[in-house]
Design a protein around this motif. Structure first.
Motif, PDB file in Angstrom:
ATOM      1  N   GLU A  59       0.648  -0.205  -0.067  1.00  0.00           N
ATOM      2  CA  GLU A  59      -0.337  -0.085   0.345  1.00  0.00           C
ATOM      3  C   GLU A  59       0.984   1.496   0.456  1.00  0.00           C
ATOM      4  OE1 GLU A  59      -0.353  -2.294   1.953  1.00  0.00           O
ATOM      5  OE2 GLU A  59      -2.405  -3.153   1.069  1.00  0.00           O
ATOM      6  N   GLN A  60       1.717   0.903   0.772  1.00  0.00           N
ATOM      7  CA  GLN A  60       2.725   2.131   0.955  1.00  0.00           C
ATOM      8  C   GLN A  60       3.294   2.685  -1.159  1.00  0.00           C
ATOM      9  OE1 GLN A  60       5.006   1.373   4.330  1.00  0.00           O
ATOM     10  NE2 GLN A  60       4.308   3.069   5.485  1.00  0.00           N
ATOM     11  N   GLY A  61       3.733   1.148  -1.147  1.00  0.00           N
ATOM     12  CA  GLY A  61       4.298   1.204  -2.560  1.00  0.00           C
ATOM     13  C   GLY A  61       3.268   2.140  -3.673  1.00  0.00           C
ATOM     14  N   VAL A  62       2.368   1.646  -3.574  1.00  0.00           N
ATOM     15  CA  VAL A  62       1.429   2.397  -4.751  1.00  0.00           C
ATOM     16  C   VAL A  62       0.971   3.970  -4.372  1.00  0.00           C
ATOM     17  CG1 VAL A  62      -1.482   2.289  -5.081  1.00  0.00           C
ATOM     18  CG2 VAL A  62       0.308   0.248  -4.505  1.00  0.00           C
ATOM     19  N   ALA A  63       0.303   4.458  -2.907  1.00  0.00           N
ATOM     20  CA  ALA A  63       0.580   5.458  -3.101  1.00  0.00           C
ATOM     21  C   ALA A  63       1.993   6.208  -3.135  1.00  0.00           C
ATOM     22  CB  ALA A  63       1.094   5.801  -1.052  1.00  0.00           C
ATOM     23  N   GLY A  64       3.172   5.572  -2.960  1.00  0.00           N
ATOM     24  CA  GLY A  64       4.128   6.559  -3.750  1.00  0.00           C
ATOM     25  C   GLY A  64       4.356   6.243  -4.590  1.00  0.00           C
ATOM     26  N   ALA A  65       4.509   5.142  -5.894  1.00  0.00           N
ATOM     27  CA  ALA A  65       3.624   5.037  -7.321  1.00  0.00           C
ATOM     28  C   ALA A  65       2.830   6.599  -7.721  1.00  0.00           C
ATOM     29  CB  ALA A  65       3.689   4.309  -7.855  1.00  0.00           C
ATOM     30  N   ARG A  66       2.299   6.870  -7.159  1.00  0.00           N
ATOM     31  CA  ARG A  66       0.681   7.434  -7.244  1.00  0.00           C
ATOM     32  C   ARG A  66       1.167   8.839  -6.948  1.00  0.00           C
ATOM     33  NH1 ARG A  66      -3.165  11.735  -4.811  1.00  0.00           N
ATOM     34  NH2 ARG A  66      -4.857  10.499  -6.367  1.00  0.00           N
ATOM     35  N   ALA A  67       2.435   9.328  -6.021  1.00  0.00           N
ATOM     36  CA  ALA A  67       2.608  10.627  -6.020  1.00  0.00           C
ATOM     37  C   ALA A  67       4.265  10.587  -6.785  1.00  0.00           C
ATOM     38  CB  ALA A  67       4.006  10.249  -4.500  1.00  0.00           C
ATOM     39  N   CYS A  68       4.803   9.849  -7.404  1.00  0.00           N
ATOM     40  CA  CYS A  68       5.850   9.839  -9.016  1.00  0.00           C
ATOM     41  C   CYS A  68       4.866  10.460  -9.915  1.00  0.00           C
ATOM     42  CB  CYS A  68       6.132   8.651  -8.855  1.00  0.00           C
ATOM     43  SG  CYS A  68       7.192   8.270  -7.866  1.00  0.00           S
ATOM     44  N   GLY A  69       3.005   9.466 -10.129  1.00  0.00           N
ATOM     45  CA  GLY A  69       2.418  10.872 -11.012  1.00  0.00           C
ATOM     46  C   GLY A  69       2.059  11.316 -11.210  1.00  0.00           C
ATOM     47  N   LEU A  70       2.020  12.113  -9.825  1.00  0.00           N
ATOM     48  CA  LEU A  70       1.511  14.000  -9.548  1.00  0.00           C
ATOM     49  C   LEU A  70       2.717  14.656 -10.028  1.00  0.00           C
ATOM     50  CD1 LEU A  70      -0.751  13.102  -5.872  1.00  0.00           C
ATOM     51  CD2 LEU A  70      -1.644  13.736  -8.473  1.00  0.00           C
ATOM     52  N   MET A  71       4.123  14.411  -9.251  1.00  0.00           N
ATOM     53  CA  MET A  71       4.735  14.509  -9.898  1.00  0.00           C
ATOM     54  C   MET A  71       4.787  15.131 -11.204  1.00  0.00           C
ATOM     55  SD  MET A  71       6.632  17.592  -8.445  1.00  0.00           S
ATOM     56  CE  MET A  71       6.598  17.411  -6.856  1.00  0.00           C
ATOM     57  N   ALA A 112       0.727   5.170 -10.296  1.00  0.00           N
ATOM     58  CA  ALA A 112       0.964   5.864 -11.429  1.00  0.00           C
ATOM     59  C   ALA A 112      -0.199   5.468 -12.070  1.00  0.00           C
ATOM     60  CB  ALA A 112       1.886   5.783 -11.508  1.00  0.00           C
ATOM     61  N   SER A 113      -0.439   4.220 -12.747  1.00  0.00           N
ATOM     62  CA  SER A 113      -0.931   4.521 -13.684  1.00  0.00           C
ATOM     63  C   SER A 113      -2.522   4.651 -13.776  1.00  0.00           C
ATOM     64  CB  SER A 113      -1.186   3.012 -14.199  1.00  0.00           C
ATOM     65  OG  SER A 113       0.220   2.465 -14.971  1.00  0.00           O
ATOM     66  N   VAL A 140      14.701   6.443  -2.366  1.00  0.00           N
ATOM     67  CA  VAL A 140      13.206   5.978  -2.215  1.00  0.00           C
ATOM     68  C   VAL A 140      12.723   5.527  -2.877  1.00  0.00           C
ATOM     69  CG1 VAL A 140      13.630   8.546  -2.714  1.00  0.00           C
ATOM     70  CG2 VAL A 140      13.422   7.337  -4.720  1.00  0.00           C
ATOM     71  N   ALA A 141      11.433   5.167  -3.253  1.00  0.00           N
ATOM     72  CA  ALA A 141      10.811   3.817  -3.100  1.00  0.00           C
ATOM     73  C   ALA A 141      10.842   3.206  -4.358  1.00  0.00           C
ATOM     74  CB  ALA A 141       9.340   3.849  -1.657  1.00  0.00           C
ATOM     75  N   VAL A 142      10.213   4.540  -4.771  1.00  0.00           N
ATOM     76  CA  VAL A 142       9.536   4.275  -5.761  1.00  0.00           C
ATOM     77  C   VAL A 142      10.401   5.924  -6.877  1.00  0.00           C
ATOM     78  CG1 VAL A 142       7.695   4.429  -7.417  1.00  0.00           C
ATOM     79  CG2 VAL A 142       7.481   3.217  -5.487  1.00  0.00           C
ATOM     80  N   GLU A 143      10.513   5.119  -8.585  1.00  0.00           N
ATOM     81  CA  GLU A 143      10.913   6.121  -9.226  1.00  0.00           C
ATOM     82  C   GLU A 143      10.086   6.267 -10.492  1.00  0.00           C
ATOM     83  OE1 GLU A 143      14.402   8.023 -11.704  1.00  0.00           O
ATOM     84  OE2 GLU A 143      14.814   7.248  -9.811  1.00  0.00           O
ATOM     85  N   VAL A 144       8.978   7.189 -11.387  1.00  0.00           N
ATOM     86  CA  VAL A 144       8.335   6.866 -12.295  1.00  0.00           C
ATOM     87  C   VAL A 144       8.877   7.487 -13.936  1.00  0.00           C
ATOM     88  CG1 VAL A 144       6.093   6.864 -13.007  1.00  0.00           C
ATOM     89  CG2 VAL A 144       6.550   6.151 -11.022  1.00  0.00           C
TER      90      VAL A 144
END
Length: 153
Positions: A59-71, A112-113, A140-144
């Motif tokens: 769940e934290q990873g999914v939130a991290g990917a969403r944050a990447c998408g927002l950026m 992010a998707s 960081v946990a995720v980069e997109v």
């Protein structure tokens, strides 16, 4: 409906575009495509650091990917002037800081998707890669990163 109106409808406020941390630019526009440099997981102004499968949950990873998408959206808006110039999200590349036995990188990347589809509808559907890596910049946990087709100004 404009993309700004869609963001408001979804209750989304874009973050301030992050400054590069090395020798690159956030977005390059060439041949009708916007190439967005990798954006890292920053939630509420703080980096989400750690490894999936070790000290972070799915769940934290999914939130991290969403944050990447927002950026990514914030960087696109800064580069294009308006997100209404986005014609199609072509491809996302998701990199997940994870242990060798963690295999849910595609689920993490969905953060992010699914954001892109929520914001752009059909034009948000894209090709994608989701890759597990042993480390990422700044821990960081995720980069997109993204490739986006854009309309002329």
């Amino acid at each position: 409906m404009s993309i700004e109106a869609k963001l408001a409808e979804l209750g989304i406020t874009l973050p301030e575009p992050a400054a590069p941390v090395a020798a690159y630019v956030p977005v390059v526009i060439a041949g009708g495509l916007a190439y967005v440099s990798g954006q890292v997981s920053i939630i509420d102004g703080k980096r989400l650091n750690g490894r999936l499968g070790e000290d972070l949950t799915l769940e934290q990873g999914v939130a991290g990917a969403r944050a990447c998408g927002l950026m990514i959206l914030a960087q696109l808006k800064a580069a294009l002037g308006s997100l209404d110039r986005v014609e199609q999200v072509v491809k996302l590349g998701a990199f997940v800081n994870s242990t060798p036995d963690f295999t849910d990188q595609p689920k993490v990347a969905n953060g992010a998707s699914e954001l892109m589809v929520a914001v752009f509808g059909e034009a948000g559907k894209h090709a994608r890669s989701a890759v597990g890596v042993p480390s990422l910049p700044l821990g960081v946990a995720v980069e997109v990163d993204a490739v986006v087709a854009v309309r002329p100004a």
